[in-house]
Motif scaffolding. Structure first.
Motif, PDB file in Angstrom:
ATOM      1  N   GLU A 231     -14.554  57.908  59.809  1.00 34.98           N
ATOM      2  CA  GLU A 231     -15.458  58.003  60.729  1.00 34.98           C
ATOM      3  C   GLU A 231     -15.392  57.008  61.853  1.00 34.98           C
ATOM      4  N   ALA A 232     -14.941  55.807  61.389  1.00 39.98           N
ATOM      5  CA  ALA A 232     -14.853  54.871  62.468  1.00 39.98           C
ATOM      6  C   ALA A 232     -13.880  55.138  63.401  1.00 39.98           C
ATOM      7  N   ILE A 233     -12.441  55.447  62.884  1.00 37.32           N
ATOM      8  CA  ILE A 233     -11.387  55.983  63.653  1.00 37.32           C
ATOM      9  C   ILE A 233     -11.832  57.257  64.431  1.00 37.32           C
ATOM     10  N   TYR A 234     -12.584  58.155  64.004  1.00 38.99           N
ATOM     11  CA  TYR A 234     -13.009  59.269  64.789  1.00 38.99           C
ATOM     12  C   TYR A 234     -13.723  58.830  65.937  1.00 38.99           C
ATOM     13  N   HIS A 235     -14.473  57.736  65.815  1.00 36.60           N
ATOM     14  CA  HIS A 235     -15.545  57.512  67.144  1.00 36.60           C
ATOM     15  C   HIS A 235     -14.827  56.235  67.750  1.00 36.60           C
ATOM     16  N   GLY A 236     -13.762  55.578  67.216  1.00 33.24           N
ATOM     17  CA  GLY A 236     -13.210  54.544  67.930  1.00 33.24           C
ATOM     18  C   GLY A 236     -13.897  53.194  68.048  1.00 33.24           C
ATOM     19  N   VAL A 237     -14.465  52.804  66.898  1.00 36.37           N
ATOM     20  CA  VAL A 237     -15.107  51.603  66.767  1.00 36.37           C
ATOM     21  C   VAL A 237     -14.347  50.536  65.948  1.00 36.37           C
ATOM     22  N   PRO A 238     -13.999  49.617  66.225  1.00 35.36           N
ATOM     23  CA  PRO A 238     -13.373  48.571  65.532  1.00 35.36           C
ATOM     24  C   PRO A 238     -14.248  48.238  64.218  1.00 35.36           C
ATOM     25  N   VAL A 239     -13.310  47.477  63.115  1.00 32.98           N
ATOM     26  CA  VAL A 239     -13.632  47.395  61.837  1.00 32.98           C
ATOM     27  C   VAL A 239     -13.652  45.599  61.607  1.00 32.98           C
ATOM     28  N   LEU A 240     -14.738  45.198  60.926  1.00 32.31           N
ATOM     29  CA  LEU A 240     -14.581  44.148  60.331  1.00 32.31           C
ATOM     30  C   LEU A 240     -14.464  44.491  58.673  1.00 32.31           C
ATOM     31  N   GLY A 241     -13.582  44.190  57.945  1.00 31.02           N
ATOM     32  CA  GLY A 241     -13.317  44.919  56.567  1.00 31.02           C
ATOM     33  C   GLY A 241     -13.860  43.706  55.740  1.00 31.02           C
ATOM     34  N   LEU A 242     -14.444  44.381  54.828  1.00 32.86           N
ATOM     35  CA  LEU A 242     -15.151  43.158  53.572  1.00 32.86           C
ATOM     36  C   LEU A 242     -14.835  44.183  52.449  1.00 32.86           C
ATOM     37  N   PRO A 243     -13.701  44.246  51.953  1.00 28.35           N
ATOM     38  CA  PRO A 243     -13.493  44.906  50.907  1.00 28.35           C
ATOM     39  C   PRO A 243     -13.812  44.493  49.409  1.00 28.35           C
ATOM     40  N   LEU A 244     -14.156  45.244  48.512  1.00 29.03           N
ATOM     41  CA  LEU A 244     -14.848  44.949  47.257  1.00 29.03           C
ATOM     42  C   LEU A 244     -14.209  45.351  46.026  1.00 29.03           C
ATOM     43  N   LEU A 245     -13.614  46.655  45.966  1.00 30.21           N
ATOM     44  CA  LEU A 245     -13.226  47.383  44.730  1.00 30.21           C
ATOM     45  C   LEU A 245     -11.976  48.342  45.016  1.00 30.21           C
ATOM     46  N   PHE A 246     -11.292  48.633  44.131  1.00 30.87           N
ATOM     47  CA  PHE A 246     -10.447  49.660  44.307  1.00 30.87           C
ATOM     48  C   PHE A 246      -9.309  49.616  45.348  1.00 30.87           C
ATOM     49  N   ASP A 247      -9.278  50.799  46.093  1.00 28.77           N
ATOM     50  CA  ASP A 247      -8.366  50.986  47.048  1.00 28.77           C
ATOM     51  C   ASP A 247      -8.832  50.284  48.470  1.00 28.77           C
ATOM     52  N   GLN A 248      -9.954  49.933  48.391  1.00 28.88           N
ATOM     53  CA  GLN A 248     -10.700  49.299  49.692  1.00 28.88           C
ATOM     54  C   GLN A 248      -9.750  48.011  50.291  1.00 28.88           C
ATOM     55  N   PHE A 249      -9.111  47.286  49.398  1.00 25.16           N
ATOM     56  CA  PHE A 249      -8.352  46.333  49.793  1.00 25.16           C
ATOM     57  C   PHE A 249      -7.136  46.872  50.851  1.00 25.16           C
ATOM     58  N   ASP A 250      -6.484  47.871  50.227  1.00 30.34           N
ATOM     59  CA  ASP A 250      -5.340  48.472  50.891  1.00 30.34           C
ATOM     60  C   ASP A 250      -5.804  49.563  51.990  1.00 30.34           C
ATOM     61  N   ASN A 251      -7.164  49.877  52.103  1.00 32.20           N
ATOM     62  CA  ASN A 251      -7.740  50.782  53.157  1.00 32.20           C
ATOM     63  C   ASN A 251      -7.773  49.913  54.507  1.00 32.20           C
ATOM     64  N   VAL A 252      -8.427  48.547  54.383  1.00 37.32           N
ATOM     65  CA  VAL A 252      -8.646  47.925  55.492  1.00 37.32           C
ATOM     66  C   VAL A 252      -7.224  47.212  56.003  1.00 37.32           C
ATOM     67  N   LEU A 253      -6.312  46.800  54.992  1.00 36.27           N
ATOM     68  CA  LEU A 253      -5.139  46.295  55.414  1.00 36.27           C
ATOM     69  C   LEU A 253      -4.125  47.372  56.349  1.00 36.27           C
ATOM     70  N   ARG A 254      -4.551  48.658  56.145  1.00 38.11           N
ATOM     71  CA  ARG A 254      -3.809  49.677  57.023  1.00 38.11           C
ATOM     72  C   ARG A 254      -4.371  49.383  58.455  1.00 38.11           C
ATOM     73  N   LEU A 255      -5.742  49.489  58.729  1.00 41.81           N
ATOM     74  CA  LEU A 255      -6.244  49.268  59.865  1.00 41.81           C
ATOM     75  C   LEU A 255      -5.825  47.946  60.653  1.00 41.81           C
ATOM     76  N   GLN A 256      -5.856  46.665  59.567  1.00 44.07           N
ATOM     77  CA  GLN A 256      -5.321  45.413  60.392  1.00 44.07           C
ATOM     78  C   GLN A 256      -4.143  45.522  60.582  1.00 44.07           C
ATOM     79  N   VAL A 257      -3.066  45.990  60.017  1.00 40.18           N
ATOM     80  CA  VAL A 257      -1.685  46.260  60.421  1.00 40.18           C
ATOM     81  C   VAL A 257      -1.715  46.758  61.810  1.00 40.18           C
ATOM     82  N   ARG A 258      -2.650  47.841  62.242  1.00 40.90           N
ATOM     83  CA  ARG A 258      -2.464  48.572  63.376  1.00 40.90           C
ATOM     84  C   ARG A 258      -3.535  47.842  64.480  1.00 40.90           C
ATOM     85  N   GLY A 259      -3.802  46.652  64.137  1.00 38.21           N
ATOM     86  CA  GLY A 259      -4.350  46.157  65.108  1.00 38.21           C
ATOM     87  C   GLY A 259      -5.969  46.292  65.414  1.00 38.21           C
ATOM     88  N   ALA A 260      -6.455  47.197  64.450  1.00 35.04           N
ATOM     89  CA  ALA A 260      -7.775  47.985  64.840  1.00 35.04           C
ATOM     90  C   ALA A 260      -8.755  47.082  63.865  1.00 35.04           C
TER      91      ALA A 260
END
Length: 570
Positions: free
Chosen positions: A424-453
């Motif tokens: 939803e953040a990608i769809y609307h173009g809103v940058p993210v401050l990730g605070l991952p907690l469990l499971f795949d969330q650490f990998d998910n926010v890394l993908r956006l971090q690598v892309r500078g978003a």
């Protein structure tokens, strides 16, 4: 079983009639521009209306009215499954959802599906399990890299022992309930639509001998790609490794170790839990793994705007972000609060469906950081009010997340890293401050971090000053928003929307009674044949035999020559 009545959508005829009226008006306008005579205008109109009338009388093409058995996974997985079900219902399919009587989010009675209650995982594990898991995860994240890896694998192993032990028991009870299974057989479904994060749907599809479609991102052993597509470890990061697709030697070694741990857990923890059930009810199947791989179609909740490029398969359709939609107007009170932010805008924070609130020490640090911002903050929060909360922060136990992300005054999304929120953040173009907690969330926010978003905070160790600095960085540095808006443009630039793609291919499987022609035969090969090790062994044996023969011939020739010279000398 609940016997809810399906409330049909308005008749197709009335919808098409409205469309036809609008088209007729446009046609008249076009005729005026071309100066067509009244007689010709009447002929055109009569011809068009007659054609439209006969067109509306034709029966709808495709497979409308099919009966689909839906076996979902609760929690955030249900959020996007429900959206797909509403779309399928609008296309006149009859949907039956198997749910737990104590389901967290799956309602028993809705207009777009009927439901059958069964004993599932939610009867044994409640939402408090995830809050206890979060506490243990935060403790593990505070350890060094080596100890963190070891403790993570131990924790994951214990979760799998518990979860799959319960799941195998529940599946056995379901399959051995003759009245329940007879009810499903008599219904004569056309398709099983399931989320294979838990294998209940896999077992039911095989038992009923029905085509099977996955709405999937994760299977019980990790990323679904590792189950159905080649995944070279040199550039495909394993879930939990927190690596990108550009790895140096040490990172490739780390990736291999994570894959090895995942492989061992799958072979020695997960599959054995189901082996007796498979042997008893599915004697033709080798194990759960082979049953999972037999899906006709994989609707994978991923988009390569977000995921790293990797090999895939013909029966995989990527539908990442299909739950996203244009923002709707906010309520008057919420809109007033957003507008009161002025030129500074709004920061939005949400932790998804499983975790309602962070531990209090982390909550206090986030609240203090928010209080020092000039922006207004909307925080989806359930629990005790933090003492450091500022006057600029509004706490709500529920928020219209998609509509707020689509609001022009939203500047940053503080998110735990669940895929629904990130898309939803990608769809609307809103940058993210990730605070991952469990499971795949650490990998998910890394993908956006690598892309500078996005920028990422470590929830277990960050300080209030670090949180404030990270917020100010994402708010003040335009590169984050520029990168995210570029991802948004790429994500939207598709010939067919993800939701329409998902419904088309689901109906494709129904129309063709499966899609076996899209399934790879690789999964039927033994591992040594898949990697051509038998061929390599034969070639190596041939080369070794040839070299040995050459050596023997040379030795024999040399011996004869030496013997001949010796005789001449004598």
């Amino acid at each position: 079983m609940t016997t809810n009545v399906i409330i049909q959508q308005p008749p197709v005829l009335s919808v098409k009639a409205v469309e036809s009226d609008e088209w007729t008006t446009d046609m008249f306008d076009c005729c005026d521009d071309l100066s067509i005579s009244e007689y010709e205008m009447g002929e055109y109109t009569r011809s068009f209306l007659l054609t439209a009338f006969f067109w509306l009388l034709l029966p709808p093409c495709g497979c409308h009215g099919s009966k689909i058995l839906v076996v979902p996974v609760d929690g955030s997985h249900w959020v996007n499954m429900d959206i797909l079900l509403k779309e399928l219902h609008s296309r006149e399919h009859q949907l039956t959802v198997i749910r737990s009587a104590s389901s967290w989010y799956i309602k028993e009675s809705t207009p777009h599906y009927t439901s059958i209650n069964a004993k599932l995982m939610e009867d044994e594990i409640d939402l408090s399990f995830y809050e206890r898991l979060l506490q243990r995860t935060l403790e593990i994240r505070r350890k060094g890299p080596v100890m963190r890896f070891l403790y993570q694998q131990m924790e994951m192993g214990s979760i799998q022992v518990l979860g799959h032990g319960i799941c195998a028991k529940m599946a056995a009870l379901m399959l051995e309930d003759s009245a329940f299974m007879s009810q499903l057989r008599v219904a004569r479904y056309d398709l099983v639509l399931t989320d294979p994060g838990l294998p209940f749907g896999v077992f039911l599809a095989h038992y009923l001998n029905l085509p099977m479609v996955y709405n999937v991102r994760w299977v019980n052993s990790g990323d679904s790609h590792f189950l159905m597509a080649p995944s070279p470890l040199s550039y495909v990061p394993v879930t939990g490794s927190e690596l990108g697709d550009r790895m140096d030697f040490l990172q490739r070694m780390q990736n291999l170790l994570h894959y090895g741990a995942s492989f061992l857990q799958e072979r020695f923890i997960i599959l054995p839990r189901y082996q007796e059930l498979v042997r008893r009810h599915f004697p033709q199947a080798a194990d759960l793994l082979s049953m999972q791989r037999s899906a006709d179609l994989w609707l994978v909740r991923a988009d390569f705007v977000f995921e790293f490029p990797r090999p895939t398969m013909p029966n995989v359709v990527y539908v990442g972000g299909f739950q996203c939609r244009p923002a709707r107007p906010l309520s008057d009170l919420l809109e007033e609060f957003v507008q009161s932010s002025g030129e500074h805008g709004v920061v939005l924070m949400s932790l998804g469906t499983l975790i309602s609130a962070l531990p209090m020490e982390i909550t206090e640090k986030m609240a203090a950081a928010f209080a020092r911002l000039p922006q207004k903050v909307i925080w989806r929060y359930v629990g005790e009010r933090p003492s450091t909360l500022g006057n600029n922060t509004l706490l709500l136990d529920w928020i219209p997340q998609n509509d707020l992300l689509g609001h022009p005054k939203t500047r940053v999304f503080v998110a735990h890293g669940g895929t629904n929120g990130l898309y939803e953040a990608i769809y609307h173009g809103v940058p993210v401050l990730g605070l991952p907690l469990l499971f795949d969330q650490f990998d998910n926010v890394l993908r956006l971090q690598v892309r500078g978003a996005a920028r990422v905070l470590e929830a277990a160790t960050f300080t209030g000053e670090e949180a404030l600095e990270a917020l100010q960085d994402v708010l003040g540095n335009p590169s984050y928003r520029d990168s995210m808006q570029r991802l948004s443009r790429l994500h939207r630039d598709q010939p067919l929307s993800p939701l329409n793609s998902a419904t088309f291919w689901t109906e494709y499987v129904i129309r063709n009674k499966g899609a076996a022609h899209l399934r790879s035969q690789a999964f039927g090969l033994p591992w040594y044949a898949y990697h051509c090790l038998d061929v390599a062994a034969l070639l190596v044996a041939f080369v070794v035999a040839s070299l040995w023969a050459c050596v023997c011939v040379c030795r024999k020739t040399c011996c004869k020559a030496c013997l001949s010279r010796k005789r001449k000398m004598d």
